[in-house]
Each structure stands twice: as C-alpha cells, then as structure tokens.
Scaffold this motif. Sequence first.
Motif, mmCIF file in Angstrom:
data_model
loop_
_atom_site.group_PDB
_atom_site.id
_atom_site.type_symbol
_atom_site.label_atom_id
_atom_site.label_comp_id
_atom_site.label_asym_id
_atom_site.label_seq_id
_atom_site.Cartn_x
_atom_site.Cartn_y
_atom_site.Cartn_z
ATOM 1 N N LYS A 55 -20.032 -15.569 -1.532
ATOM 2 C CA LYS A 55 -20.432 -17.088 -2.206
ATOM 3 C C LYS A 55 -21.793 -17.141 -2.129
ATOM 4 O O LYS A 55 -22.688 -16.761 -1.121
ATOM 5 N N ASN A 56 -22.728 -17.424 -3.125
ATOM 6 C CA ASN A 56 -24.185 -17.370 -3.422
ATOM 7 C C ASN A 56 -24.720 -15.949 -2.969
ATOM 8 O O ASN A 56 -25.903 -15.552 -2.655
ATOM 9 N N LEU A 171 -9.376 -16.615 -9.593
ATOM 10 C CA LEU A 171 -10.672 -16.453 -9.441
ATOM 11 C C LEU A 171 -11.575 -17.434 -10.373
ATOM 12 O O LEU A 171 -11.056 -17.990 -11.433
ATOM 13 N N ASP A 172 -12.773 -17.776 -9.816
ATOM 14 C CA ASP A 172 -13.589 -18.623 -10.985
ATOM 15 C C ASP A 172 -14.715 -17.665 -11.575
ATOM 16 O O ASP A 172 -15.522 -16.837 -10.770
ATOM 17 N N SER A 175 -18.657 -17.269 -10.876
ATOM 18 C CA SER A 175 -18.996 -17.150 -9.384
ATOM 19 C C SER A 175 -18.536 -15.775 -8.943
ATOM 20 O O SER A 175 -18.833 -15.057 -7.936
ATOM 21 N N THR A 177 -15.870 -16.052 -7.035
ATOM 22 C CA THR A 177 -15.100 -16.487 -5.952
ATOM 23 C C THR A 177 -13.599 -16.848 -5.929
ATOM 24 O O THR A 177 -13.186 -17.226 -7.047
ATOM 25 N N LYS A 179 -10.227 -19.123 -5.958
ATOM 26 C CA LYS A 179 -9.918 -20.548 -5.704
ATOM 27 C C LYS A 179 -8.551 -20.618 -4.949
ATOM 28 O O LYS A 179 -7.459 -20.614 -5.340
ATOM 29 N N ASP A 257 -14.915 -14.027 -1.317
ATOM 30 C CA ASP A 257 -14.835 -15.129 -0.684
ATOM 31 C C ASP A 257 -14.222 -16.488 -1.391
ATOM 32 O O ASP A 257 -14.100 -16.400 -2.604
ATOM 33 N N ASP A 258 -13.831 -17.292 -0.700
ATOM 34 C CA ASP A 258 -13.284 -18.413 -0.973
ATOM 35 C C ASP A 258 -14.235 -19.524 -1.578
ATOM 36 O O ASP A 258 -15.573 -19.335 -1.036
ATOM 37 N N GLU A 259 -14.355 -20.042 -2.732
ATOM 38 C CA GLU A 259 -15.388 -20.960 -3.212
ATOM 39 C C GLU A 259 -15.812 -22.000 -2.473
ATOM 40 O O GLU A 259 -16.984 -22.629 -2.217
ATOM 41 N N ASN A 260 -14.786 -22.332 -1.137
ATOM 42 C CA ASN A 260 -15.156 -23.320 -0.257
ATOM 43 C C ASN A 260 -15.672 -22.853 1.083
ATOM 44 O O ASN A 260 -15.596 -23.425 2.191
ATOM 45 N N THR A 261 -15.803 -21.398 1.041
ATOM 46 C CA THR A 261 -16.184 -20.826 2.553
ATOM 47 C C THR A 261 -17.345 -21.194 3.030
ATOM 48 O O THR A 261 -18.435 -21.828 2.441
#
Length: 289
Positions: A55-56, A171-172, A175, A177, A179, A257-261
């Motif tokens: 993520k990022n 996946l998103d 990004s 990442t 979901k 990564d999970d998008e909410n990591t």
Amino acid sequence: MNYTLKNDQLSVTVDTFGAEMHSIQHDDIEYLWQADPKFWGRHAPVLFPIVGKLKNGQYHYNEQTYQMGGHGFARDNDFELIKKSDNELVFELRDNEDSLNHYPFHFNFRVSYKLVDNKIRVRYEVKNEDEKFMSFGVGAHPAFNVPLKNGTFEDYQLTVSPDEKRTFIPLDPPSGTLKLDERVETQVNTLPLTRELFDKDALVYTSSDEMKVSLINKLDERGVTVTWKDMPYFGLWSPYPNEAPFVCIEPWSGIADDENTDGDITTKFGINQLAPEGSFSCEYTIEIN
C-alpha cells in the motif's frame, strides 16, 4: 549472463540478472513469453522479498518507513551463479548496501532450476542471516505464450486442480492491493480463456495443500502444467484490455497488501516470519506438453 540447460526434451535458458528464466523450448516451440515491452517487458520474474504491491509502495518496521516497489527487488538484481551441472543451475543473492536501504535484514536467497525429462523444477531457499526475525514473501511469475503454435487465445483454457472450494481474493486494479473484505468462497475448476477474464486484474486464490494448474490448447492438447505444494496463494494474469499473447500462472508464498493495512510488515497479511539463522524453502514444477 545467460546459461542454458538442455536434455533430449527441453532447452531452458536463465539469466543471472534476476535469476529469471528467459526461454523454455520444446519441439522447436518457445513456451515462455519473450518480454515484448509493448505488453510486458519480463519473462518469469522471481518475487522476493515481497509478493505483489505494498500500500502506497511502503511499509513500516521498527518505527522506520521503507520504500519498495511491487514484487520486491530480487528481480532487478544480479545473482551469482554458484552451481552449474548438466541438469541444474543454482543462483544466489545476498543482502547488500542498497538492499538494506529498502529491506533491513541480512539474508541469503537461492533460486535453482533443475531439468527432469519434460519438467523444470524451480526451488526457492531463503536463509535468515540476521539476529532478528525476518519478514518476507517469495513467489513465481512465469508467463507462457498463448497461442503456442495453433489456434487463438480463446482456444485455450485453464484447469485448476483439485476441483474444490477455495477463497477468491479480489484486487483493486488501480492500487494493486487486496480487497480482503470482499473475499468469497468459490468453486473454480475450468476457466476458458477470454480477455474479459482478467478485466479486474489478476485472479487471486488460496491454494490447496497440493496444486495443479494447466494451460492447454483445446485443439491439440499442447500446453503447460504448473504444480506446487505448501505455497498458500496463486495468481492467474494476463494484461487487460491489451490483447497480450500470454498468461501467467503464479504460485506464491506471500501476497499483496490488504487495502486497509496499517503498513506494519511484521503483521502484514500472508507474510512469512523466519527466526534468526532459520531457513525456508518452497518449489514449483513446470511440465511441458
């Protein structure tokens, strides 16, 4: 530098840069994607020390933030050839000054390729040479030509075995990442190839204890079968909407990564933890039909 293994059925070429396969030939047919940058400029990159995207593009460890690109840095580093025999090549990558700026662990990472009849056994070995626990992922990303000789993209199909329920993790696409909140249980066995199959990026699933995924031409039964065990995730991918003439079958010991990591690599979803002086290994096999 390229090195080639040959037997009476296969010819396999591997580059020291990234320890990446560049060619798999059988019956004068090239099975491995030839890295046309118009679609995707790689053949079969080795994924280490992460699989997928962060993520990022960053993570946290021991109150510090580190930057790392998707699938890690091994694929963009020179490995050392440490063993060469008639049927096997072994490559090694160790931590260095640059890697420590992105990944604060001392490690030894080996990738081996062994020919056995019409099969290529690919093995990954990770050793933690640090005094602290090491967080890592490792995985494969081989791309296979579609079509190989006859037919079109749509004349091929993927078959996933065993035919049982497994978790699909969307996946998103922007990004890369996961979901995790949208995970679903699904039965997946036969997937006829269409471009739209990959319209939301890679298809990501959990593995069974032992896995087999085949990519076969329905017209002549020519294709590849990838088998593995103890690699808990896998991805299936072809670029969309570009009509790229290849499909990837990717066994993973790690995942994006999970998008909410929260960015802590020690608690990252799907991460492996290796004790000081500990070792880890996994392998997969490509069978050529």
